[in-house]
Write a protein that holds these residues in place. Structure first.
Motif, mmCIF file in Angstrom:
data_model
loop_
_atom_site.group_PDB
_atom_site.id
_atom_site.type_symbol
_atom_site.label_atom_id
_atom_site.label_comp_id
_atom_site.label_asym_id
_atom_site.label_seq_id
_atom_site.Cartn_x
_atom_site.Cartn_y
_atom_site.Cartn_z
ATOM 1 N N GLY A 145 0.809 -1.207 0.000
ATOM 2 C CA GLY A 145 0.000 0.000 0.000
ATOM 3 C C GLY A 145 0.847 1.264 0.000
ATOM 4 N N LEU A 146 1.958 1.241 0.740
ATOM 5 C CA LEU A 146 2.864 2.392 0.740
ATOM 6 C C LEU A 146 3.475 2.602 -0.643
ATOM 7 C CD1 LEU A 146 4.749 1.847 4.131
ATOM 8 C CD2 LEU A 146 3.006 3.566 3.642
ATOM 9 N N ILE A 147 3.882 1.521 -1.284
ATOM 10 C CA ILE A 147 4.474 1.631 -2.611
ATOM 11 C C ILE A 147 3.472 2.211 -3.601
ATOM 12 C CG2 ILE A 147 5.368 0.289 -4.575
ATOM 13 C CD1 ILE A 147 6.566 -1.650 -2.459
ATOM 14 N N ALA A 148 2.201 1.782 -3.469
ATOM 15 C CA ALA A 148 1.164 2.199 -4.413
ATOM 16 C C ALA A 148 0.477 3.503 -4.024
ATOM 17 C CB ALA A 148 0.113 1.096 -4.531
ATOM 18 N N ASN A 149 0.892 4.100 -2.913
ATOM 19 C CA ASN A 149 0.235 5.319 -2.423
ATOM 20 C C ASN A 149 -1.255 5.103 -2.185
ATOM 21 O OD1 ASN A 149 2.555 7.083 -2.420
ATOM 22 N ND2 ASN A 149 2.408 7.122 -4.659
ATOM 23 N N GLY A 150 -1.592 3.968 -1.619
ATOM 24 C CA GLY A 150 -2.997 3.711 -1.293
ATOM 25 C C GLY A 150 -3.378 2.281 -1.546
ATOM 26 N N SER A 151 -4.041 2.032 -2.658
ATOM 27 C CA SER A 151 -4.537 0.704 -2.983
ATOM 28 C C SER A 151 -3.658 0.061 -4.051
ATOM 29 C CB SER A 151 -5.987 0.777 -3.478
ATOM 30 O OG SER A 151 -6.841 1.256 -2.456
ATOM 31 N N PRO A 152 -2.931 -0.999 -3.713
ATOM 32 C CA PRO A 152 -2.058 -1.630 -4.699
ATOM 33 C C PRO A 152 -2.855 -2.359 -5.763
ATOM 34 C CG PRO A 152 -2.087 -2.897 -2.665
ATOM 35 C CD PRO A 152 -2.853 -1.634 -2.395
ATOM 36 N N PRO A 153 -2.267 -2.569 -6.942
ATOM 37 C CA PRO A 153 -2.948 -3.344 -7.979
ATOM 38 C C PRO A 153 -3.030 -4.811 -7.583
ATOM 39 C CG PRO A 153 -0.701 -2.859 -8.644
ATOM 40 C CD PRO A 153 -0.941 -2.101 -7.374
ATOM 41 N N SER A 154 -3.680 -5.595 -8.408
ATOM 42 C CA SER A 154 -3.871 -7.007 -8.102
ATOM 43 C C SER A 154 -2.628 -7.844 -8.332
ATOM 44 C CB SER A 154 -5.004 -7.564 -8.969
ATOM 45 O OG SER A 154 -4.657 -7.453 -10.344
ATOM 46 N N PHE A 155 -1.650 -7.308 -9.044
ATOM 47 C CA PHE A 155 -0.411 -8.008 -9.398
ATOM 48 C C PHE A 155 -0.663 -9.236 -10.264
ATOM 49 C CE2 PHE A 155 0.684 -6.093 -5.133
ATOM 50 C CZ PHE A 155 1.341 -5.004 -5.670
ATOM 51 N N ASP A 156 -1.739 -9.187 -11.049
ATOM 52 C CA ASP A 156 -1.993 -10.276 -11.988
ATOM 53 C C ASP A 156 -0.929 -10.314 -13.078
ATOM 54 O OD1 ASP A 156 -4.263 -11.171 -10.670
ATOM 55 O OD2 ASP A 156 -5.570 -9.780 -11.751
ATOM 56 N N ARG A 157 -0.388 -9.163 -13.442
ATOM 57 C CA ARG A 157 0.658 -9.100 -14.464
ATOM 58 C C ARG A 157 2.019 -9.044 -13.770
ATOM 59 N NH1 ARG A 157 0.778 -5.966 -19.666
ATOM 60 N NH2 ARG A 157 2.072 -7.823 -20.022
ATOM 61 N N ALA A 158 2.644 -10.204 -13.688
ATOM 62 C CA ALA A 158 3.928 -10.337 -12.999
ATOM 63 C C ALA A 158 4.963 -10.869 -13.973
ATOM 64 C CB ALA A 158 3.792 -11.290 -11.814
ATOM 65 N N LEU A 159 6.197 -10.390 -13.823
ATOM 66 C CA LEU A 159 7.286 -10.795 -14.699
ATOM 67 C C LEU A 159 8.477 -11.242 -13.868
ATOM 68 C CD1 LEU A 159 8.645 -10.938 -17.544
ATOM 69 C CD2 LEU A 159 9.352 -8.551 -17.181
ATOM 70 N N LEU A 160 8.989 -12.439 -14.169
ATOM 71 C CA LEU A 160 10.258 -12.884 -13.614
ATOM 72 C C LEU A 160 11.354 -12.619 -14.626
ATOM 73 C CD1 LEU A 160 12.128 -14.410 -11.623
ATOM 74 C CD2 LEU A 160 11.485 -16.517 -12.820
ATOM 75 N N LEU A 161 12.362 -11.884 -14.206
ATOM 76 C CA LEU A 161 13.554 -11.650 -15.016
ATOM 77 C C LEU A 161 14.686 -12.473 -14.424
ATOM 78 C CD1 LEU A 161 13.316 -7.773 -15.405
ATOM 79 C CD2 LEU A 161 12.988 -9.451 -17.228
ATOM 80 N N VAL A 162 15.222 -13.400 -15.217
ATOM 81 C CA VAL A 162 16.354 -14.219 -14.794
ATOM 82 C C VAL A 162 17.599 -13.679 -15.498
ATOM 83 C CG1 VAL A 162 17.352 -16.526 -14.684
ATOM 84 C CG2 VAL A 162 14.873 -16.237 -14.486
ATOM 85 N N PHE A 163 18.498 -13.085 -14.722
ATOM 86 C CA PHE A 163 19.719 -12.493 -15.267
ATOM 87 C C PHE A 163 20.834 -13.537 -15.245
ATOM 88 C CE2 PHE A 163 17.126 -8.990 -13.972
ATOM 89 C CZ PHE A 163 17.403 -7.969 -14.876
ATOM 90 N N ALA A 164 21.523 -13.702 -16.372
ATOM 91 C CA ALA A 164 22.535 -14.742 -16.499
ATOM 92 C C ALA A 164 23.896 -14.146 -16.820
ATOM 93 C CB ALA A 164 22.137 -15.731 -17.596
ATOM 94 N N GLY A 165 24.936 -14.690 -16.201
ATOM 95 C CA GLY A 165 26.291 -14.231 -16.469
ATOM 96 C C GLY A 165 27.315 -15.214 -15.932
ATOM 97 N N ASP A 166 28.489 -15.196 -16.506
ATOM 98 C CA ASP A 166 29.578 -16.069 -16.075
ATOM 99 C C ASP A 166 30.636 -15.288 -15.311
ATOM 100 O OD1 ASP A 166 29.121 -18.854 -16.872
ATOM 101 O OD2 ASP A 166 28.975 -18.039 -18.906
ATOM 102 N N HIS A 167 31.488 -16.055 -14.605
ATOM 103 C CA HIS A 167 32.423 -15.475 -13.646
ATOM 104 C C HIS A 167 33.825 -16.013 -13.859
ATOM 105 C CE1 HIS A 167 29.362 -13.619 -10.915
ATOM 106 N NE2 HIS A 167 28.623 -14.406 -11.661
#
Length: 348
Positions: free
Chosen positions: A47-69
């Motif tokens: 609620g703080l992030i959304a300044n009141g009423s947060p969205p439903s979060f039906d649209r969610a994205l996972l970002l998998v970042f890949a890299g070698d070391h």
């Protein structure tokens, strides 16, 4: 010439002045006070992030970042670096644990090539943002140049802001990079800060001899540099997927999106992001306590209480995906549950 500084978007701190109002809304729901425990705390944060009423979060994205070391040349992982590219192919084929979990919770998954040491064929779910083919060996030299670190941060921020522009309401972050628990341990050592011995764990499955070899290697890396500035720490110790995740956290926060932070490596990226831009802390939802040595102490340094403790140590964003239904439930608690006054007055 002065070294470059990252051109990162502005992040507005969450407005904590509305917390009493959000708490009052929750206390007025048709339930005993505090009966939903940590979900109520999560509802307040969202609620703080959304300044009141947060969205439903039906649209969610996972970002998998890949890299070698480059550190993996020293045997800091029990797996060869070629596994990174093989696992990216597995994600893109839809056959990794993260794919299964994303399907289970209704999230989209995209892979970001931040620095895989290999050429990846084009794929609709792959973002080609390779800064270089793996980092340098941080036991012998700086893992990245300052310019490469800055580019990784800026690209990560752009990716997150682009996702917000597409209409995604929440981002989950994960990673794939053989040897990246070593870089994460060095980042934690300098930015928590904490003794290196408390930061180094078994990663993907070291035995006692492998753990001792990993610690000795990281002691050499740490002795090579006294860096404590977060940009310098990322430059000295890598990795590209970690720096790009840090940028993505900053970019998401600048767009007002909550970020589901996965385990030890993703938390190291969050630690660097918070040290770079302290305002992003309010946008980070720490999803679980990893079984990896050091994660509990890192969470303490971040003053974070994770939502879950399931002895996970896979990475890939799996713990963040498991927390996504909790975020959706917390949103609906604020927005859909009747007040006790409505129940008692029959105004349903």
């Amino acid at each position: 010439m002065n070294p470059p500084h990252a051109n990162l978007p502005h992040v507005s701190p969450v407005d904590a002045s509305t917390m009493p109002e959000l708490r009052a809304r929750l206390d007025g729901k048709a339930k005993p006070l505090g009966a939903l425990g940590r979900i109520e705390d999560l509802a307040v944060q969202l609620g703080l992030i959304a300044n009141g009423s947060p969205p439903s979060f039906d649209r969610a994205l996972l970002l998998v970042f890949a890299g070698d070391h480059g550190l993996n040349q020293e045997g800091v992982s029990s797996y060869p670096s070629s596994v990174t590219q093989a696992m990216v192919a597995t994600f893109l084929a839809g056959k990794a644990a993260a794919n299964a979990f994303a399907q289970a919770v209704g999230a989209q998954l995209r892979v970001v090539d931040a620095g895989v040491d290999g050429d990846l064929p084009a794929h609709p779910a792959l973002l080609d943002e390779k800064v270089r083919r793996g980092t340098r060996n941080a036991a012998a030299e700086a893992a990245l140049s300052r310019e490469e670190t800055v580019k990784a941060l800026e690209v990560g921020a752009r990716i997150a802001r682009d996702a917000a522009g597409e209409g995604f309401e929440i981002l989950a972050l994960g990673e794939m990079g053989i040897g990246n628990s070593a870089s994460a341990a060095l980042i934690m050592h300098r930015l928590a800060p904490a003794p290196l011995e408390d930061c180094v764990g078994r990663g993907a499955g070291h035995d006692d001899a492998g753990l001792a070899r990993k610690l000795a290697t990281l002691q050499r890396a740490a002795a090579r540099s006294v860096a404590t500035d977060p940009l310098d720490v990322l430059t000295e110790f890598g990795g590209l997927e970690i720096a790009m995740m840090s940028g993505a956290i900053i970019g998401a926060a600048s767009a007002g999106l909550p970020v589901l932070v996965d385990g030890f490596i993703t938390s190291a990226a969050a630690l660097a992001a918070i040290r770079l831009v302290p305002a992003v802390e309010g946008y980070c939802v720490f999803c679980h306590r990893s079984a990896e040595q050091g994660h509990q102490r890192m969470l303490q340094a971040l003053q974070a209480e994770p939502l879950l403790a399931l002895d996970l140590r896979l990475g890939e964003g799996t713990g963040a995906l498991l927390a996504l239904p909790l975020a959706r439930a917390a949103s609906r608690l604020l927005n859909q549950v009747a007040s006790l006054d409505d129940v008692l007055s029959g105004r349903l």
